[in-house]
Design an enzyme around this catalytic site. Structure first.
Site, PDB file in Angstrom:
ATOM      1  N   ASN A  42     -33.438  12.097  24.918  1.00 14.20           N
ATOM      2  CA  ASN A  42     -32.317  12.461  24.608  1.00 14.20           C
ATOM      3  C   ASN A  42     -30.873  11.918  25.158  1.00 14.20           C
ATOM      4  OD1 ASN A  42     -33.500  13.401  22.426  1.00 14.20           O
ATOM      5  ND2 ASN A  42     -33.890  15.388  23.241  1.00 14.20           N
ATOM      6  N   ASP A  83     -38.790  24.971  28.881  1.00 12.98           N
ATOM      7  CA  ASP A  83     -38.837  24.172  28.281  1.00 12.98           C
ATOM      8  C   ASP A  83     -39.013  22.184  27.901  1.00 12.98           C
ATOM      9  OD1 ASP A  83     -39.064  24.042  24.897  1.00 12.98           O
ATOM     10  OD2 ASP A  83     -37.297  23.049  24.696  1.00 12.98           O
ATOM     11  N   ASP A  84     -38.919  21.464  28.906  1.00 11.73           N
ATOM     12  CA  ASP A  84     -38.495  20.439  29.373  1.00 11.73           C
ATOM     13  C   ASP A  84     -39.675  20.015  29.720  1.00 11.73           C
ATOM     14  OD1 ASP A  84     -35.405  20.074  29.130  1.00 11.73           O
ATOM     15  OD2 ASP A  84     -36.028  21.575  30.985  1.00 11.73           O
ATOM     16  N   LYS A 144     -29.330  25.897  22.758  1.00 13.87           N
ATOM     17  CA  LYS A 144     -31.426  26.071  22.200  1.00 13.87           C
ATOM     18  C   LYS A 144     -30.657  27.127  21.543  1.00 13.87           C
ATOM     19  CE  LYS A 144     -33.272  22.983  24.616  1.00 13.87           C
ATOM     20  NZ  LYS A 144     -35.271  22.568  24.044  1.00 13.87           N
ATOM     21  N   GLU A 196     -33.998  25.762  31.412  1.00 18.10           N
ATOM     22  CA  GLU A 196     -33.373  24.701  30.483  1.00 18.10           C
ATOM     23  C   GLU A 196     -33.042  23.243  31.819  1.00 18.10           C
ATOM     24  OE1 GLU A 196     -33.862  22.826  27.923  1.00 18.10           O
ATOM     25  OE2 GLU A 196     -35.107  24.595  26.592  1.00 18.10           O
ATOM     26  N   ASP A 197     -33.857  22.073  32.178  1.00 23.07           N
ATOM     27  CA  ASP A 197     -32.767  20.839  32.653  1.00 23.07           C
ATOM     28  C   ASP A 197     -32.423  21.250  33.686  1.00 23.07           C
ATOM     29  OD1 ASP A 197     -32.743  20.200  29.575  1.00 23.07           O
ATOM     30  OD2 ASP A 197     -30.302  20.222  29.572  1.00 23.07           O
ATOM     31  N   TYR A 221     -27.109  20.311  18.199  1.00 24.65           N
ATOM     32  CA  TYR A 221     -27.985  20.565  19.783  1.00 24.65           C
ATOM     33  C   TYR A 221     -27.321  18.852  19.203  1.00 24.65           C
ATOM     34  CZ  TYR A 221     -31.239  20.931  23.278  1.00 24.65           C
ATOM     35  OH  TYR A 221     -31.862  21.542  24.794  1.00 24.65           O
ATOM     36  N   ARG A 257     -29.954  17.988  34.817  1.00 28.10           N
ATOM     37  CA  ARG A 257     -30.386  17.443  34.484  1.00 28.10           C
ATOM     38  C   ARG A 257     -30.767  17.757  32.920  1.00 28.10           C
ATOM     39  NH1 ARG A 257     -33.794  15.375  31.729  1.00 28.10           N
ATOM     40  NH2 ARG A 257     -35.025  17.798  31.162  1.00 28.10           N
TER      41      ARG A 257
END
Length: 567
Positions: free
Chosen positions: A421, A271-272, A177, A248-249, A106, A159
Site C-alpha cells: 500500500n 497489525d502490519d 484505522k 501500526e506502521d 483509508y 514506516r
C-alpha cells in the site's frame, strides 16, 4: 461527556452542554436534526436553520457534497472535517457507503493524507505524545474525556504504508484505522483513541517545512526511544487495564521487537505483522478452493522479508503444520526475498524473525542463476517454482512481466498477491497480472483497484486488506476482555475469514466477501477470536451464547437519540 440518563430508558441520553458548546461537540452534535423541543431546551434557536432534518437527509446531503469534489484528497479532507464536526453523521455516511468511502478514509488516500497532514490539520483528534512530554504521560491520559477508552491504535510514524517516515503526519493512520474499527467493527467512537508517539523525524521535507506540526527534531533512537515507549505502555496499562493496544506502521527494527516485549503484558498486536499475516493466510486458504492445491503442497515466495513479510510466512507456516506438515519441511517451502536477494544461510544482517526462513546453500546448489552474486526474485520463481507469490515490498513494478510469466509457466492457476500500500506502491497491477497470466491468476491486492475483464465480463479484484481482520479481532477481544492476543487467536481469525469465502461454494467467485459486508465479517471473526480466547483460558469461562451477546452489545449503530438536559 454524554451519559445515559438514569431517570429514563437507555434510549434517552443526558447532557450538560447547550448552545454553541453542544454544537461544537462532535460526539453530541446532531446539526439540523435537533428537534423543536431540544432547540428549546438547549438554546439552539437561531444557531441552526429553521428546518428540522433527519439523519438520512443529512447523509444524502453530505454524500452529494462529497461526490462533487474533484480529487480524493479533497474528499479525504472533507470527511475528516465531518468527523470532527458530527461523528454520528460521519459514521452513518461511512457505514452506508463503505465500499465507496473505504479507499478515501483509508488506503490509498490516507497515504496522501499523512503526507499533507500538517496542511490539512484543523482540529486535534487523539493524543500527540512527544518525547518532551515523557514525564507527563500519566497526567495526559488521566483526562476524564478518555474514561471510556477500550481501543488504542498507536504509531511512531516511521514506516507509513510504503511511504516511509512521515513524522507526526503518521497520525492519519491511527485515525483512519479507528474509523474502520467503528464503521466495520461497531466500536463506539468514544471508546477509541488514536495516538502518535512523536519521537521526531528523519524526513528532511518535514523538518524543513515551516508548517510541520510535529516535534522538530531528528528521530530519537536507542535507549531513549525504548524508555519513552516503556513509559507510554506502563501508563496505558495503569489507566486502562483491559485496553486493546494496536501497533501500526513501526519500522522493521522496532515492529517485531516491541511486539515481543509487550505482548505478554496486555492485549496487544501489531497489525502490519499479524493483521496482514491473518488476512493473507485467510485469503490463501480461500484460494485453495480455486486452485485445488492443498496447503501442504504450496510453495511460497514472499518479496519483502521485513516484519510484515515474515509475519505472513510465520502464520502460513503454522497453518501448514496444523494441516499435518512437519515444521522443518514447512519452513523449506518459503523463499523470502529482500533487497539483497533471497535470504540464505550465512548472509550478514539477518534479523531474528528472519532466521526460520533462511534457505540452505545445499538446497540451492542446482539452481541456475542470472547473476551468481545475488539470487533475484526471478531466479526464485524459475528455480523454486512457487505456487504463491506475495508482495509486501513497497516496490512498484517488482512483479515484472518475466516474473509473472514464469509463475504462469508452472502453475495452472498461480496465486499472486501484490499487497503493498498505497496503490502506487503495488508490485503489479491486476490488469498486468491478468494479461501476463492469460487470465489464469488468482488475485488479491492490498489496495482497491478497478475491476478487470475476465471471460468477457467485469470481475471485481479481491482487496486483501487488513480491514477484513483487525476490526473483528478488536471487537472479539474487547467484548470478552481477553487478557492477551495469541498466534492461535490470529489463526482463528484467518480461518474464520476463509470460512466465509464465496469461493468455498463456487470456484468462479471471489476469494473474499464484498467490502460492503465488512461489518458482518467482523462479527464472524470476533466470535472465532473470542471462542479461541476462552479455549486458552484468556477470558472468563463464558457460555457461547454469552460471548455472542457480549459481541452484539459492543456493536454501535450510528443514530440520533433524544436528549435531556442534566444539571
Amino acid at each position: 461527556m454524554i451519559t445515559p440518563s438514569k431517570d429514563t430508558d437507555s434510549t434517552v441520553v443526558g447532557t450538560t452542554l447547550s448552545g454553541y458548546q453542544l454544537l461544537a461537540d462532535p460526539l453530541q452534535n446532531k446539526g439540523t436534526a435537533f428537534t423543536e423541543a431540544e432547540r428549546d431546551m438547549f438554546g439552539l434557536h437561531g444557531l441552526l436553520p429553521p428546518t428540522i432534518g433527519s439523519l438520512e437527509e443529512q447523509v444524502s446531503r453530505r454524500l452529494q457534497a462529497l461526490r462533487d469534489f474533484e480529487t480524493d484528497l479533497e474528499r479525504y479532507a472533507f470527511l475528516r472535517d465531518l468527523q470532527d464536526t458530527n461523528e454520528t453523521l460521519y459514521y452513518a455516511l461511512l457505514a452506508q457507503n463503505v465500499e465507496e468511502l473505504l479507499p478515501i478514509v483509508y488506503t490509498p488516500t490516507v497515504g496522501a493524507g499523512c503526507q499533507q497532514f500538517s496542511r490539512l490539520f484543523r482540529k486535534p483528534r487523539g493524543l500527540f505524545l512527544s518525547i518532551p512530554l515523557k514525564d507527563r504521560i500519566d497526567q495526559i491520559l488521566a483526562n476524564p474525556h478518555f474514561d471510556r477508552v477500550e481501543a488504542i491504535v498507536v504509531t511512531d510514524g516511521e514506516r507509513i504504508l510504503g511511504l516511509g517516515d512521515q513524522g507526526a503526519g503518521g497520525m492519519g493512520i491511527p485515525i483512519g484505522k479507528l474509523a474502520l474499527y467503528t464503521a466495520c467493527g461497531g466500536l463506539h467512537p468514544a471508546t477509541t483513541l488514536p495516538i502518535i508517539l512523536d519521537v521526531g523525524t528523519d524526513n528532511p521535507d518535514c523538518l524543513a517545512d515551516p508548517l510541520y506540526v510535529g516535534w522538530r527534531n531528528e528521530r530519537v533512537r536507542g535507549q531513549e526511544y525504548d524508555d519513552f515507549v516503556e513509559a507510554f505502555v506502563t501508563a496505558v496499562v495503569r489507566r486502562w487495564p483491559h485496553v486493546l493496544l494496536q501497533w501500526e506502521d513501526f519500522a522493521k527494527n522496532n515492529a517485531t521487537r516491541l511486539l515481543e516485549r509487550y505482548r505478554d503484558r496486555l492485549s496487544t498486536f501489531n497489525d502490519d505483522v499479524q493483521g496482514t499475516a491473518a488476512v493473507a493466510t485467510g485469503t490463501l486458504l480461500s484460494a485453495i478452493n480455486i486452485t485445488g492445491v492443498p496447503l501442504i503442497e504450496q510453495r511460497i515466495a514472499v518479496l519483502g522479508a521485513g516484519s510484515a513479510g515474515c509475519g505472513i510466512a510465520s502464520l502460513i507456516l503454522k497453518a501448514m503444520v496444523d494441516a499435518g506438515l512437519a515444521e522443518g519441511e514447512a519452513a523449506r517451502r518459503f523463499c523470502m526475498v529482500d533487497r539483497d536477494g533471497l535470504l540464505v544461510e550465512g548472509m550478514p544482517g539477518i534479523a531474528p524473525f528472519q532466521k526460520p526462513f533462511l534457505q540452505s546453500k545445499v538446497a540451492l546448489a542446482g539452481w541456475t542463476l542470472d547473476h551468481p552474486d545475488k539470487i533475484t526474485l526471478l531466479d526464485v520463481v524459475r528455480n523454486a517454482k512457487p505456487t504463491v507469490l506475495i508482495g509486501v515490498s513497497g516496490q512498484p513494478g517488482a512483479f515484472s512481466q518475466p516474473v509473472v510469466r514464469a509463475m504462469a509457466e508452472h502453475n495452472a492457476k498461480p496465486v499472486i498477491f501484490p499487497l503493498s500500500n498505497p496503490t502506487s506502491r503495488a508490485e503489479a497491477t491486476p490488469e498486468e497480472i491478468e494479461l501476463w497470466t492469460e487470465g489464469r491468476a488468482v488475485l488479491g491486492t492490498g489496495s482497491p483497484f478497478p475491476p478487470i475483464t475476465r471471460d468477457g465480463a467485469k470481475f471485481k479484484v479481491d482487496q486483501t486488506n487488513n480491514s477484513y481482520i483487525f476490526p473483528g479481532i478488536g471487537l472479539g477481544v474487547i467484548a470478552v476482555k481477553a487478557r492477551r492476543i495469541t498466534d492461535t487467536m490470529l489463526m482463528a481469525a484467518a480461518k474464520a475469514l476463509a470460512g466465509v469465502s464465496p469461493a468455498r461454494t463456487n470456484p468462479h467467485r471471489n476469494l473474499l466477501p464484498p467490502v460492503s459486508e465488512l461489518r458482518n465479517v467482523a462479527v464472524t471473526v470476533a466470535l472465532a477470536v473470542a471462542l479461541q480466547a476462552r479455549k486458552e483460558g484468556l477470558t472468563q469461562d463464558f457460555m457461547t451464547d454469552q460471548i455472542e451477546a457480549a459481541i452484539r452489545a459492543k456493536i454501535w449503530t450510528p443514530r440520533y437519540l433524544p436528549y435531556r438536559a442534566r444539571s
